[in-house]
Design an enzyme around this catalytic site. Structure first.
Site, mmCIF file in Angstrom:
data_model
loop_
_atom_site.group_PDB
_atom_site.id
_atom_site.type_symbol
_atom_site.label_atom_id
_atom_site.label_comp_id
_atom_site.label_asym_id
_atom_site.label_seq_id
_atom_site.Cartn_x
_atom_site.Cartn_y
_atom_site.Cartn_z
ATOM 1 N N TYR A 1 -1.486 -1.328 9.944
ATOM 2 C CA TYR A 1 -1.720 -1.714 8.543
ATOM 3 C C TYR A 1 -0.473 -1.424 7.701
ATOM 4 O O TYR A 1 0.021 -2.289 6.971
ATOM 5 C CB TYR A 1 -2.927 -0.931 8.024
ATOM 6 C CG TYR A 1 -3.224 -1.114 6.559
ATOM 7 C CD1 TYR A 1 -3.816 -2.286 6.082
ATOM 8 C CD2 TYR A 1 -2.931 -0.103 5.633
ATOM 9 C CE1 TYR A 1 -4.100 -2.447 4.732
ATOM 10 C CE2 TYR A 1 -3.212 -0.262 4.286
ATOM 11 C CZ TYR A 1 -3.798 -1.432 3.841
ATOM 12 O OH TYR A 1 -4.071 -1.594 2.512
ATOM 13 N N SER B 1 0.861 -1.181 0.000
ATOM 14 C CA SER B 1 0.000 0.000 0.000
ATOM 15 C C SER B 1 0.896 1.229 0.000
ATOM 16 O O SER B 1 1.988 1.211 0.585
ATOM 17 C CB SER B 1 -0.876 0.037 1.253
ATOM 18 O OG SER B 1 -1.437 1.326 1.402
#
Ligand code: NAP
Length: 245
Positions: free
Chosen positions: A153, A140
């Site tokens: 995350y 990401s």
């Protein structure tokens, strides 16, 4: 050169980016294993869509966090299509919290699915992928942008980027490339769920192309790395985010 039809295993392919990757790779001529954890009907729909367009796909339930389930999924790919050439590590969850407020479940679930899940599938692929294969991991853009509340995350995704380079080296001699694609904000449930409209609007405009990514944008980048044109790219992270740098 082998004319055998190649097989891709796409984790988390029941919806969102994974579903777009599965349908794109099928369009590119690969057999596809459509993995899901709980969304059986959605996975069946992806399989039906692929078959309607003349492709071949099989749905495979497996929680990627469970190593035995991952092994069974690779076994299923063996019996359905004779082996796996391409692994796309796409399954993932995102739960946001400042570190001070993060509870154990939020931490453990993201590490279990995003990090250990990808490790489980990479380990299996490292043993079983056919020579000349491809691994593409979904990272990401927050791994480098380091937004507040994305800590756990982003940490799982940063670890995936490290593993990408190391596994690329460990595949020496087998013609297998290992790369990562790091999307920016992309219009899926993972990104949109629970976000106020103003935040979505702001993040949509954070890149100079001034829109959210689409699952298809990300599938295009993955298909490049998974296909013959991406063959010289190895151990890299491709930031597919419209210029959100
Ligand atoms: P999504 O729409 O929420 O879809 C997630 C997929 O992962 C679903 O198919 C889900 O299947 C599957 N999944 C979840 N837990 C699983 C598990 N334990 N085992 C197997 N499959 C599991 O998410 P997305 O936005 O498409 O995200 C796909 C990937 O891109 C993720 O790795 C995410 O971190 C990354 N990413 C997304 C964005 C974004 O803005 N959307 C940005 C950067 C990176 P079930 O429905 O069956 O649970």
């Amino acid at each position: 050169m082998s004319t055998q039809t190649k097989t891709a295993l796409v984790t988390g392919a029941s919806r969102g980016i994974g579903a777009a990757i599965a349908t794109r790779l099928a369009k590119d001529g690969l057999n596809v294993i459509v993995n899901y954890a709980g969304s059986e009907a959605a996975a069946a729909k992806v399989v039906a869509e692929i078959e309607k367009s003349g492709g071949k796909a099989v749905a495979a339930q497996a929680d990627v966090a469970d190593p035995a389930a991952v092994k069974r999924m690779f076994d299923l790919a063996d019996s359905a299509f004779g082996g796996v050439d391409v692994l796309i590590n796409n399954a993932g969850i995102m739960k946001l919290s400042a570190l001070a407020e993060a509870d154990d479940a939020l931490i453990d679930s993201q590490i279990d699915i995003n990090l250990k899940g990808s490790i489980n599938t990479m380990r299996e692929a490292a043993k079983r992928l056919r020579d000349g294969g491809r691994i593409v991991n979904l990272s990401s853009s927050v791994a480098t942008l380091k937004f507040e509340t994305y800590g756990i995350y982003a940490a799982t995704k940063g670890a995936i980027e490290v593993l990408t380079g190391i596994l690329a080296k460990e595949m020496r001699g087998r013609g297998i490339t290992v790369n990562a694609v790091a999307p920016g904000p992309t219009g899926t449930e993972l990104f949109l769920d629970g976000k106020p409209e103003a935040v979505i609007e702001k993040l949509s405009k954070a890149n100079p192309l001034e829109r959210l990514g689409t699952p298809k944008d990300i599938a295009n980048a993955v298909a490049f790395l998974a296909g013959p044109d991406g063959g010289w790219i190895n151990g890299q992270v491709l930031r597919a985010n419209g210029g959100m740098v």
